[in-house]
Design a protein around this motif. Sequence first.
Motif, short mmCIF file in Angstrom:
data_model
loop_
_atom_site.label_atom_id
_atom_site.label_comp_id
_atom_site.label_asym_id
_atom_site.label_seq_id
_atom_site.Cartn_x
_atom_site.Cartn_y
_atom_site.Cartn_z
N GLY A 1 0.84 -1.20 0.00
CA GLY A 1 0.00 0.00 0.00
C GLY A 1 0.87 1.24 0.00
O GLY A 1 2.03 1.20 0.42
N ARG A 2 0.31 2.32 -0.51
CA ARG A 2 1.02 3.59 -0.42
C ARG A 2 0.17 4.45 0.51
O ARG A 2 -0.91 4.93 0.14
N SER A 3 0.67 4.58 1.75
CA SER A 3 -0.12 5.27 2.77
C SER A 3 0.10 6.77 2.69
O SER A 3 1.15 7.23 2.28
N ASN A 4 -0.92 7.50 3.13
CA ASN A 4 -0.78 8.95 3.25
C ASN A 4 -0.86 9.36 4.73
O ASN A 4 -1.56 8.72 5.51
N PHE A 5 -0.13 10.40 5.05
CA PHE A 5 -0.10 10.88 6.44
C PHE A 5 -0.43 12.36 6.53
O PHE A 5 -0.09 13.14 5.64
N GLY B 1 -1.50 27.26 -0.24
CA GLY B 1 -2.95 27.09 -0.18
C GLY B 1 -3.40 25.65 -0.15
O GLY B 1 -4.59 25.36 -0.26
N LYS B 2 -2.45 24.71 -0.05
CA LYS B 2 -2.82 23.29 -0.07
C LYS B 2 -2.26 22.58 1.15
O LYS B 2 -1.25 23.00 1.70
N TYR B 3 -2.94 21.49 1.49
CA TYR B 3 -2.38 20.64 2.53
C TYR B 3 -1.74 19.43 1.84
O TYR B 3 -2.44 18.61 1.24
N VAL B 4 -0.41 19.35 1.91
CA VAL B 4 0.31 18.25 1.27
C VAL B 4 0.52 17.13 2.30
O VAL B 4 0.97 17.40 3.41
N CYS B 5 0.19 15.89 1.90
CA CYS B 5 0.35 14.75 2.80
C CYS B 5 1.71 14.08 2.58
O CYS B 5 2.25 14.10 1.49
N GLY B 6 2.20 13.46 3.64
CA GLY B 6 3.39 12.64 3.51
C GLY B 6 2.99 11.25 3.02
O GLY B 6 1.80 10.91 3.02
N THR B 7 3.96 10.47 2.55
CA THR B 7 3.63 9.13 2.04
C THR B 7 4.63 8.12 2.58
O THR B 7 5.73 8.46 2.98
N GLU B 8 4.21 6.89 2.55
CA GLU B 8 5.10 5.80 2.93
C GLU B 8 4.56 4.52 2.28
O GLU B 8 3.35 4.36 2.14
N VAL B 9 5.46 3.64 1.85
CA VAL B 9 5.05 2.35 1.30
C VAL B 9 5.03 1.33 2.44
O VAL B 9 6.03 1.14 3.11
N GLU B 10 3.87 0.74 2.67
CA GLU B 10 3.73 -0.24 3.74
C GLU B 10 2.84 -1.37 3.27
O GLU B 10 2.33 -1.34 2.16
N LYS B 11 2.65 -2.33 4.13
CA LYS B 11 1.73 -3.42 3.85
C LYS B 11 0.33 -2.84 3.64
O LYS B 11 -0.04 -1.88 4.29
#
Length: 928
Positions: A629-633, A691-701
Amino acid sequence: MDYNFIEIEKKWQQYWRDNKIYKVEIDHNKPKFYVLDMFPYPSGAGLHVGHPLGYITSDIYARYKRLKGFNVLHPMGYDAYGLPAEQYAIQTGTHPAVTTEKNINRYREQMDKIGFCYDWDREVRTCEPSYYKWTQWTFIQLFNSYYCNGCKQAQPIGKLVAYFEEYGTVGLNVAESKPMSFTAAEWKAMSEKEQQEVLMNYRLAYQAEAMVNWCPELGTVLANDEVADGLSVRGGFPVVRKSMKQWLLRITAYADRLLEGLDTVDWSESVKDIQRNWIGKSMGASVIFKVDGKDIDLEVFTTRADTLFGTTFMVLAPEHELVSAITTDEHRAEVEEYITRTKNRSERERMAEVRKVSGAFTGAYGINPITGAKLPIWIADYVLMGYGTGAIMAVPGHDSRDFAFARHFSLPIVQVVKQPGTEPSDPATWEESFDAKDGELVNSGFLNGLTVKKAIERMIGELEKLGVGTGKTNYRLRDAIFSRQRYWGEPFPIYYKDGMPYAMDESKLPLELPAIDEYKPTETGEPPLARAKNWVTEEGYPIETNTMPGFAGSSGYYFRYQDPHNDKEYFSREANDYWQNVDLYIGGAEHATGHLIYSRFWCKFLHDIGLSCKDEPFQRMINQGMIQGRSNFVYRIIGTNKFVSFGLKDSYEVTPIHVDINFVKNDILNIEQFKHWQPDFNDAEFILEDGKYVCGTEVEKMSKSKYNVQNPDDLVEKYGADTLRLYEMFLGPLEQSKPWDTQGIEGTFRFVRKLWRLYHNENNELCISDEPATAPELKSLHKLIKKEEEGVESISFNTVVSAFMICVNELSELKCNKREILDPLCVMVSPYAPHIAEELWHLLGHDTSVVNATFPVYDESKTVENSFNYPVSFNGKMRFSMELPVTMNQDEIQAAVLAAPESAKWIEGKQVRKVIYVPKKIVNIVVG
RNA sequence: GCGGGUGUGGCGGAAUUGGUAGACGCGCCAGACUUAGGAUCUGGUUUCGAGAGAAGUAAGGGUUCGAGUCCCUUCAUCCGCACCA
């Protein structure tokens, strides 16, 4: 919309079903091909995008082979027995069959939406009596067989009885639990019960008191491959060692054949290695040590007979049966205390304490059979009862475990092997033992100067001559524990008479799983089946209350697909002669030590008894990687309800929080959706960037708890099954794990629509010309044919999808609408995107299914050109390229290249030393 | 510790079996059409450099006219096994 996938996919799925397009029968006019997926356990969670990856691959392969003229067997079924449904039953009282049925229906629904070409008429479910009848039948055959080491195959137990009647155990060479010795007369004098007990020592399915992995939480024993790190693989509950009466399969009899067979199958090296490791064959010697002052022999196993001169003490496993007999009164208290201490630890504790040296001296001494030296005998838990003889000769100079033990208890260390070219040194100065096998013997009498390898041979010869030892092979593989104290599994076709188990008559099969009131063990700790009313034979004998483990039903399911409705036999001779074994098997590598070994054993046994024509079940196997999965934070500032955008988060103390990927597009958060997600976030505040909220990402199960799950149903609804299929393949090489990029699917969706537009005009009307195709159009097509054929064989479907894109891009560029091109293109696309292909195929005027079309034939001449664009390099560096006729010879090419205006500046002031010319590859000019 | 695999742009990944590194796609940038764009289409997009050019496939060395590809050393990472005598 121009391309209406919803309607198209529904229509053709219905058509395939109604016309039984995927039904296959034996057809001797066509070569067979068997493509199989590992059948799933239908869990309650349904499928996520990772599951269909293998199914799509096998589906494409099956469809492709069919277009190539093969009669393809491509079935699917369910591994329907399993713990989760039973745990659920214990909690809720719902019969596991009900839960399982519900989950199967959900799986089926999800699979149907993806458009698989399974012949569903061949479906099997391991929990159906018509299926498990044959699981039980095979068990009876195993019970009634023994393994002959001489002829290396299973034999009927009757033959063994006949042998006993004539010779007793004299000259017997068969697989056995422990060595037995009796004469023919003694055999005949035994009571029936005694004889049955003897036979248990030889049966391939046998009952024995065994140390098992007992999981109190699940209330059952588990196989070695069902336990990891001292916890159950399913559920993660603690597991303890316990001695219990169990059914076992004598898989160890097949250890050598399981090892040798690996060389004949086309599997990945890593899975083969895992199996080799699991079987763990090691060749060495068994050596007998006398115990000083007692009439007791200690047998040890060693792979390093060469180091016999260097052994300074001996060690027994604490459970070793001779411990009590050899222990002196002086040391008895200490030894017993040590045994109690080690016995009461769980598997998990024991594993956690690995490398912590402990042990106790028994007060006894062994005699080195070669040197006559007295060796103190210790007990220690670093010696395992389950391997070899549970006793070792310790050689601290050349075994790191013995070295650590010797150092800890101040036992002597001597050197008997030295590295070539060095001199022996004082072991007291050593920091570690010298374990390597590339050395030369010293301080070892008649072995001095020999290499390790030669010395081993020499020593075994000597031991055999003196009658105190012999060459021996050991295996790590253990017999498979085959009973579970569970409800939801196959009942054993076994009843008890006079306390001895007997196999039921085959005519009584299937022995159906009885109804019970509760799915728990009884108050007295008996398995759930003990709750069943009248669980006795017609004659009144009690029936076995254990059930079979999960791998029972999955070990031979690939056979049943060949002849799934046969109620007279497992499968017919005719069906097996035709379908033989699986040509391509696709599934996860995590089954390397479980299913894949048991299946091979099952197959070899069925081969021995004349049922299976092949002795390996899966000829070629591909293991798909995981889709991650590619998670967003989002980042919450600690102590507040304020969230800071990714780029600014480093200026604050933040807690990263998983956010549902459905609220995020290109890593930009949809703030409104997020606020409404959970009450806590209703009045959240945000620190934005641009003007945007940028999320972080991580590759996890990929998992629910990480909010990163992609559900195939949603994607089918949004993009269509064809796009999903193409995208899953386009992601990358099948065997590698890779993240699921939620955005990337748009690219394949564009491709599918571009394909559709190739066959249609701006008004979405079919637009096909019967004019002959031009050379560039044909070239594009034939390049694709070649690429697809290569890609399918090596299962690199990602490159095939990209070849489709290239071809469709080229044909769009050429504005090609020629039937001569679009007709074969449609066939070629059909394994990957069967719905749109079927629609286009019928629009093109065909009235039979594209599934039964023929794959176009590659014609090399269509791809050749009369000129080639040569890269021209100077000293290996590419400088420019030059279009040159392929008819030119080396001299002409050389002249043309050197005369080219671009060459001048690279040659200037230098000498041309050499010109390398590889036709249709490169021109390289060496200057200097 | 042992065994196996993998390291290539911002990302997923391509590179006939030593022969134009970065195909194809995502993302990004620019433009077109649009009331609008998170739709569609067109073009660009390895890095540095204004440019000519230079560097570049985990790091270092080697073989070769030529190396992502072959050899040696090191590192990182994933998977399996792990007191197996």
